[in-house]
Design a protein around this motif. Structure first.
Motif, PDB file in Angstrom:
ATOM      1  N   SER A   1       0.820  -1.206   0.000  1.00 31.28           N
ATOM      2  CA  SER A   1       0.000   0.000   0.000  1.00 31.28           C
ATOM      3  C   SER A   1       0.859   1.263   0.000  1.00 31.28           C
ATOM      4  CB  SER A   1      -0.944  -0.007   1.211  1.00 31.28           C
ATOM      5  OG  SER A   1      -1.737   1.155   1.224  1.00 31.28           O
ATOM      6  N   ARG A   2       1.781   1.347   0.922  1.00 29.07           N
ATOM      7  CA  ARG A   2       2.592   2.568   1.029  1.00 29.07           C
ATOM      8  C   ARG A   2       3.520   2.731  -0.167  1.00 29.07           C
ATOM      9  NH1 ARG A   2       5.014   4.294   6.726  1.00 29.07           N
ATOM     10  NH2 ARG A   2       2.763   4.569   6.946  1.00 29.07           N
ATOM     11  N   PHE A   3       4.137   1.636  -0.616  1.00 25.55           N
ATOM     12  CA  PHE A   3       5.084   1.732  -1.740  1.00 25.55           C
ATOM     13  C   PHE A   3       4.363   2.111  -3.026  1.00 25.55           C
ATOM     14  CE2 PHE A   3       7.943  -0.032  -5.024  1.00 25.55           C
ATOM     15  CZ  PHE A   3       9.130   0.589  -4.650  1.00 25.55           C
ATOM     16  N   SER A   4       3.204   1.506  -3.277  1.00 29.79           N
ATOM     17  CA  SER A   4       2.472   1.817  -4.516  1.00 29.79           C
ATOM     18  C   SER A   4       2.002   3.261  -4.532  1.00 29.79           C
ATOM     19  CB  SER A   4       1.291   0.863  -4.701  1.00 29.79           C
ATOM     20  OG  SER A   4       0.247   1.131  -3.793  1.00 29.79           O
TER      21      SER A   4
ATOM     22  N   HIS B   1       4.868   5.906  -4.969  1.00 31.12           N
ATOM     23  CA  HIS B   1       5.519   5.978  -6.276  1.00 31.12           C
ATOM     24  C   HIS B   1       4.539   5.837  -7.447  1.00 31.12           C
ATOM     25  CE1 HIS B   1       9.269   5.932  -4.088  1.00 31.12           C
ATOM     26  NE2 HIS B   1       8.867   4.859  -3.441  1.00 31.12           N
ATOM     27  N   GLY B   2       3.245   5.909  -7.152  1.00 35.75           N
ATOM     28  CA  GLY B   2       2.238   5.887  -8.198  1.00 35.75           C
ATOM     29  C   GLY B   2       2.224   4.616  -9.027  1.00 35.75           C
ATOM     30  N   LEU B   3       2.411   3.469  -8.372  1.00 40.20           N
ATOM     31  CA  LEU B   3       2.537   2.206  -9.098  1.00 40.20           C
ATOM     32  C   LEU B   3       1.231   1.414  -9.071  1.00 40.20           C
ATOM     33  CD1 LEU B   3       6.045   1.085  -7.811  1.00 40.20           C
ATOM     34  CD2 LEU B   3       5.462   1.944 -10.089  1.00 40.20           C
ATOM     35  N   PRO B   4       0.772   0.941 -10.215  1.00 42.75           N
ATOM     36  CA  PRO B   4      -0.406   0.070 -10.224  1.00 42.75           C
ATOM     37  C   PRO B   4      -0.073  -1.279  -9.599  1.00 42.75           C
ATOM     38  CG  PRO B   4       0.591   0.121 -12.398  1.00 42.75           C
ATOM     39  CD  PRO B   4       1.333   1.134 -11.571  1.00 42.75           C
ATOM     40  N   VAL B   5      -1.069  -1.872  -8.964  1.00 42.65           N
ATOM     41  CA  VAL B   5      -0.894  -3.161  -8.310  1.00 42.65           C
ATOM     42  C   VAL B   5      -1.810  -4.171  -8.994  1.00 42.65           C
ATOM     43  CG1 VAL B   5      -1.029  -4.446  -6.149  1.00 42.65           C
ATOM     44  CG2 VAL B   5      -0.326  -2.040  -6.123  1.00 42.65           C
ATOM     45  N   TRP B   6      -1.223  -5.223  -9.529  1.00 44.52           N
ATOM     46  CA  TRP B   6      -1.963  -6.311 -10.159  1.00 44.52           C
ATOM     47  C   TRP B   6      -2.158  -7.419  -9.135  1.00 44.52           C
ATOM     48  CZ3 TRP B   6      -3.350  -6.661 -15.501  1.00 44.52           C
ATOM     49  CH2 TRP B   6      -2.950  -5.553 -16.271  1.00 44.52           C
ATOM     50  N   LEU B   7      -3.392  -7.903  -8.978  1.00 47.84           N
ATOM     51  CA  LEU B   7      -3.691  -8.929  -7.995  1.00 47.84           C
ATOM     52  C   LEU B   7      -5.002  -9.623  -8.351  1.00 47.84           C
ATOM     53  CD1 LEU B   7      -4.666  -7.003  -4.690  1.00 47.84           C
ATOM     54  CD2 LEU B   7      -4.847  -6.083  -6.974  1.00 47.84           C
TER      55      LEU B   7
ATOM     56  N   ARG C   1      -7.589  -9.022  -3.604  1.00 45.48           N
ATOM     57  CA  ARG C   1      -8.075  -7.649  -3.380  1.00 45.48           C
ATOM     58  C   ARG C   1      -9.155  -7.632  -2.313  1.00 45.48           C
ATOM     59  NH1 ARG C   1      -6.863  -3.560  -1.897  1.00 45.48           N
ATOM     60  NH2 ARG C   1      -7.767  -1.573  -2.497  1.00 45.48           N
ATOM     61  N   ALA C   2     -10.052  -8.622  -2.327  1.00 44.63           N
ATOM     62  CA  ALA C   2     -11.104  -8.690  -1.321  1.00 44.63           C
ATOM     63  C   ALA C   2     -10.518  -8.891   0.069  1.00 44.63           C
ATOM     64  CB  ALA C   2     -12.074  -9.820  -1.648  1.00 44.63           C
ATOM     65  N   ALA C   3      -9.463  -9.679   0.157  1.00 44.87           N
ATOM     66  CA  ALA C   3      -8.829  -9.926   1.449  1.00 44.87           C
ATOM     67  C   ALA C   3      -8.160  -8.667   1.996  1.00 44.87           C
ATOM     68  CB  ALA C   3      -7.808 -11.051   1.327  1.00 44.87           C
ATOM     69  N   LYS C   4      -7.768  -7.764   1.113  1.00 40.83           N
ATOM     70  CA  LYS C   4      -7.099  -6.524   1.513  1.00 40.83           C
ATOM     71  C   LYS C   4      -7.926  -5.304   1.095  1.00 40.83           C
ATOM     72  CE  LYS C   4      -3.325  -8.043   3.470  1.00 40.83           C
ATOM     73  NZ  LYS C   4      -3.000  -7.709   4.886  1.00 40.83           N
ATOM     74  N   ALA C   5      -9.227  -5.422   1.191  1.00 46.05           N
ATOM     75  CA  ALA C   5     -10.120  -4.352   0.723  1.00 46.05           C
ATOM     76  C   ALA C   5      -9.887  -3.036   1.448  1.00 46.05           C
ATOM     77  CB  ALA C   5     -11.575  -4.791   0.887  1.00 46.05           C
ATOM     78  N   GLY C   6      -9.393  -3.085   2.660  1.00 41.89           N
ATOM     79  CA  GLY C   6      -9.185  -1.862   3.421  1.00 41.89           C
ATOM     80  C   GLY C   6      -7.888  -1.139   3.113  1.00 41.89           C
ATOM     81  N   ASP C   7      -7.021  -1.732   2.298  1.00 45.51           N
ATOM     82  CA  ASP C   7      -5.729  -1.122   1.984  1.00 45.51           C
ATOM     83  C   ASP C   7      -5.832  -0.284   0.711  1.00 45.51           C
ATOM     84  OD1 ASP C   7      -4.969  -2.709   4.094  1.00 45.51           O
ATOM     85  OD2 ASP C   7      -3.103  -3.371   3.159  1.00 45.51           O
ATOM     86  N   ALA C   8      -5.466   0.988   0.813  1.00 47.56           N
ATOM     87  CA  ALA C   8      -5.504   1.880  -0.344  1.00 47.56           C
ATOM     88  C   ALA C   8      -4.298   1.628  -1.240  1.00 47.56           C
ATOM     89  CB  ALA C   8      -5.517   3.326   0.120  1.00 47.56           C
ATOM     90  N   LEU C   9      -4.542   1.585  -2.557  1.00 44.72           N
ATOM     91  CA  LEU C   9      -3.488   1.383  -3.546  1.00 44.72           C
ATOM     92  C   LEU C   9      -3.513   2.532  -4.548  1.00 44.72           C
ATOM     93  CD1 LEU C   9      -4.162  -2.409  -4.281  1.00 44.72           C
ATOM     94  CD2 LEU C   9      -2.500  -1.454  -2.663  1.00 44.72           C
TER      95      LEU C   9
END
Length: 260
Positions: free
Chosen positions: A71-74, A77-83, A88-96
């Motif tokens: 979350s913090r790294f993406s 540095h404005g990086l898209p996260v593929w998952l 994504r559902a398991a980490k729904a509370g984490d902003a990307l």
């Protein structure tokens, strides 16, 4: 036209954090981000990269040793996260910074790299592992898997490079410091591969084209490098020191799959 060289380096591998960099042409991917954002930056510098060199982050599953800094790294540095959708559902509370969903059953591309995900038996929401290619060479990534399936064998068959989990020695696990429930989880069908399981897999696939084999996700408590190397080397009929080990602290420096 000859494809650009496919290269990879591990920033660290083990139960306290995992991260892999794969590059080809102008594309560099960070596969998993299991260290703090600051530690990822430090480890990238060790292989002569900065965050701006990374184009995207690809996550295999949501466990903290693969997710910790995402979350913090993406966002930094404005990086898209593929998952996968399950991750994504398991980490729904984490902003990307940006979310890109992939199916563990369908190939996709990011820049100059082709990614072929496949599902694995592991105690996560929707875990996947990857074969990454450049149209010529293929790097198989196989970790965090409790038991090998026919589909897994088919996916990593005839790769040119292989990063393979060889997590524990059963005797060391049985006599080690883990509580009984954790021992059962590690050795179970949704846990991690032992040295013997990893070695057996190597005897069941075509390894004739392998240029590099890397031991990954090796337990510091329940395994030793020489045991993992010996087991895999016997299966490959090679010298033990031909098998690389990706360590928790040091990771593994750049390796390339040559166009032979």
């Amino acid at each position: 036209m000859t494809a650009a060289t496919l290269s990879f380096a591990l920033l660290g591998s083990g139960s306290r954090g995992n991260a892999l960099v794969v590059q080809c042409g102008t594309t560099r991917l960070l596969v998993d981000c299991g260290f703090s954002a600051r530690e990822i930056e430090r480890r990238l510098a060790r292989i002569e990269l900065v965050p701006a060199d990374i184009d995207a982050i690809v996550i295999t599953h949501e466990h903290d040793d693969h997710w910790k800094g995402v979350s913090r790294f993406s966002r930094a540095h404005g990086l898209p996260v593929w998952l996968t959708p399950g991750t994504r559902a398991a980490k729904a509370g984490d902003a990307l910074a940006a979310t890109e969903l992939y199916s563990p059953h369908e190939a996709f591309a990011i820049g100059d790299l082709e990614l072929f995900p496949y599902p694995v038996p592991h105690d996560a929401r929707e875990p996947a592992q990857l074969v990454i290619g450049n149209g010529d060479k293929r790097l198989g990534v196989l970790s965090d898997i409790g038991v090998v399936t026919p589909h897994v064998r088919a996916m990593i068959d005839a790769c040119d490079g292989l990063i393979i989990e060889s997590n524990h020695d059963p005797d060391l696990l049985a006599s080690g410091p883990y509580p009984a429930a954790l021992k059962a989880r590690v050795a179970g069908r949704l846990g991690h591969l032992s040295n013997a399981q990893a070695a057996a897999l190597l005897t069941e696939i075509d390894t004739r084209g392998l240029q590099h084999v890397v031991v990954a996700h090796m337990s510091e408590s329940n395994n030793r490098p020489e045991l993992a190397q010996a087991a895999l080397a016997e299966a490959l009929t090679c010298a033990p020191d031909w098998v690389h080990v990706a360590h928790q602290r040091e990771g593994l420096a750049w390796r390339s799959l040559s166009n032979r």
